[in-house]
Design an enzyme around this catalytic site. Structure first.
Site, PDB file in Angstrom:
ATOM      1  N   ARG A 264       0.847  -1.196   0.000  1.00 10.64           N
ATOM      2  CA  ARG A 264       0.000   0.000   0.000  1.00 10.64           C
ATOM      3  C   ARG A 264       0.880   1.242   0.000  1.00 10.64           C
ATOM      4  NH1 ARG A 264      -5.617  -0.528  -0.882  1.00 10.64           N
ATOM      5  NH2 ARG A 264      -6.296  -2.502   0.020  1.00 10.64           N
ATOM      6  N   GLU A 293      -2.775   7.934  -8.021  1.00 11.38           N
ATOM      7  CA  GLU A 293      -2.857   7.010  -9.154  1.00 11.38           C
ATOM      8  C   GLU A 293      -4.023   7.421 -10.055  1.00 11.38           C
ATOM      9  OE1 GLU A 293      -3.131   3.004  -7.699  1.00 11.38           O
ATOM     10  OE2 GLU A 293      -1.185   3.075  -6.708  1.00 11.38           O
ATOM     11  N   HIS A 312       0.387  -0.294 -10.457  1.00 10.50           N
ATOM     12  CA  HIS A 312      -0.501  -0.971  -9.508  1.00 10.50           C
ATOM     13  C   HIS A 312      -1.103  -2.239 -10.131  1.00 10.50           C
ATOM     14  CE1 HIS A 312      -3.250  -0.166  -5.796  1.00 10.50           C
ATOM     15  NE2 HIS A 312      -2.997  -1.455  -5.949  1.00 10.50           N
TER      16      HIS A 312
END
Length: 347
Positions: A264, A293, A312
């Site tokens: 994370r 993001e 990601h």
């Protein structure tokens, strides 16, 4: 057990065929009702929707009226990437549990659900295989310059030495520190041990005896940062762990150490990480998760030469749903057979 209504919220990440797999609940006399929530979303739109409720909470996105209506008499709700609002929980008078087909449960306000007697069930370890394998791949890519050399060749350049040429080392014989020994951390530790690495572990939630039983050395977070050649992060993000990796710990790391994060972004003080990479005070980093993001166009990350960056995607696998379904199927079958829930996170 009386006949129960199980409501499955199907979003654009779940195909009709995948939704139909949950028909097994009918073997127990339960009714399966499928309601669609934004099935028209593109992948990009789904990611934007998900980021919105993960950042601002499940009440921050518009609610599907059909879903609200069907929830009123539902006993169990299954959600993949759909937000379940506090209002929906409040009006669902029969609701016993909301099952989230993910390990993270940002889809729902956990405390609000508890106050209304609703259990929140997650799907722990559903991405353990793909994230752990990806972590090893990302680690090797950064240390051995796999991504950099590929990018150079695609630009017509034959380059086989890089700024880390003096510390582009093997995994075998190295000391690797894992922050977290959960489902992902355990798999990463096993692979690294098989490759001949010495594994150090920091995890406040796992006893020293359990860590030693796996063949690893339990250490403090500070000791791990001082001793490790590679540091890989596998911790859960909470209020307590937010920004747990910051300047004080980065300053303890070896100048040839590599920092890996497939966990994370919020666990790391991103400003401190950028600073230490810009000043080349560690060997490099491989990062899959970011505070913002998608990354903004002017991000400093893409200006660095000592990083491997991916968007990601550690948890992205063609087998992602199968692994998720397998775990949730066992959870639901146990509940329907015994009335007992596993993986309750707000008990």
């Amino acid at each position: 057990m009386s006949k129960q209504k199980i409501l499955l919220i199907r979003d654009s990440a779940m195909s009709l065929e995948q939704a139909e797999l949950f028909r097994f609940v009918e073997e127990y006399g339960a009714e399966l009702k499928i309601v669609e929530d934004h099935p028209e979303f593109t992948y990009e739109e789904l990611v934007e929707y998900q980021l919105k409720f993960e950042t601002d909470g499940p009440d921050s996105v518009p609610q599907n009226e059909d879903m609200l209506l069907e929830m009123r008499d539902a006993d169990v709700v299954l959600s993949y990437f759909s937000a379940v609002s506090s209002a929906a929980v409040s009006q669902a008078k029969k609701l016993k549990a909301v099952c989230v087909l993910r390990s993270g449960v940002e889809n729902i306000d956990i405390q609000h659900a508890k106050e209304h007697g609703v259990k929140v069930i997650n799907t722990p370890g559903r991405l353990a295989v793909c994230v752990s394998e990806y972590t090893i791949g990302l680690m090797l890519s950064e240390i051995r310059n796999i991504a950099r050399s590929h990018a150079a060749l695609m630009q017509g350049k034959w380059v086989n030495y890089y700024t880390n040429k003096d510390y582009s080392y093997n995994i075998e014989g190295r000391t690797i520190g894992l922050i977290g020994l959960g489902a992902v951390g355990k798999r990463v530790a096993r692979v690294l041990s098989a490759m001949g690495a010495k594994v150090l572990v920091f995890d406040e939630y796992v006893s020293a005896e359990v860590i030693r039983a796996g063949g690893y050395e339990p250490v403090s977070l500070e000791d791990l940062c001082k001793r490790s050649d590679i540091i890989s992060l596998h911790y859960r993000l909470t209020e307590k762990t937010t920004n747990m990796i910051e300047k004080k710990l980065f300053d303890l790391m070896k100048p040839t150490a590599y920092f890996i994060n497939t966990s994370r972004a919020g666990l790391v003080n991103e400003k401190d990480l950028l600073e230490i990479l810009e000043e080349k005070r560690i060997g490099g980093a491989a990062i899959d998760v970011f505070t913002q993001e998608p990354l903004p166009e002017n991000t400093k990350f893409t200006q660095l030469e000592n990083v491997t960056l991916t968007p990601h995607m550690a948890g992205v696998s063609s087998e992602e749903f199968r692994m998720t379904f397998d775990i949730m199927e066992k959870t639901l079958r146990r509940y329907l057979e015994t009335g007992e829930w596993e993986h309750v996170i707000n008990s």
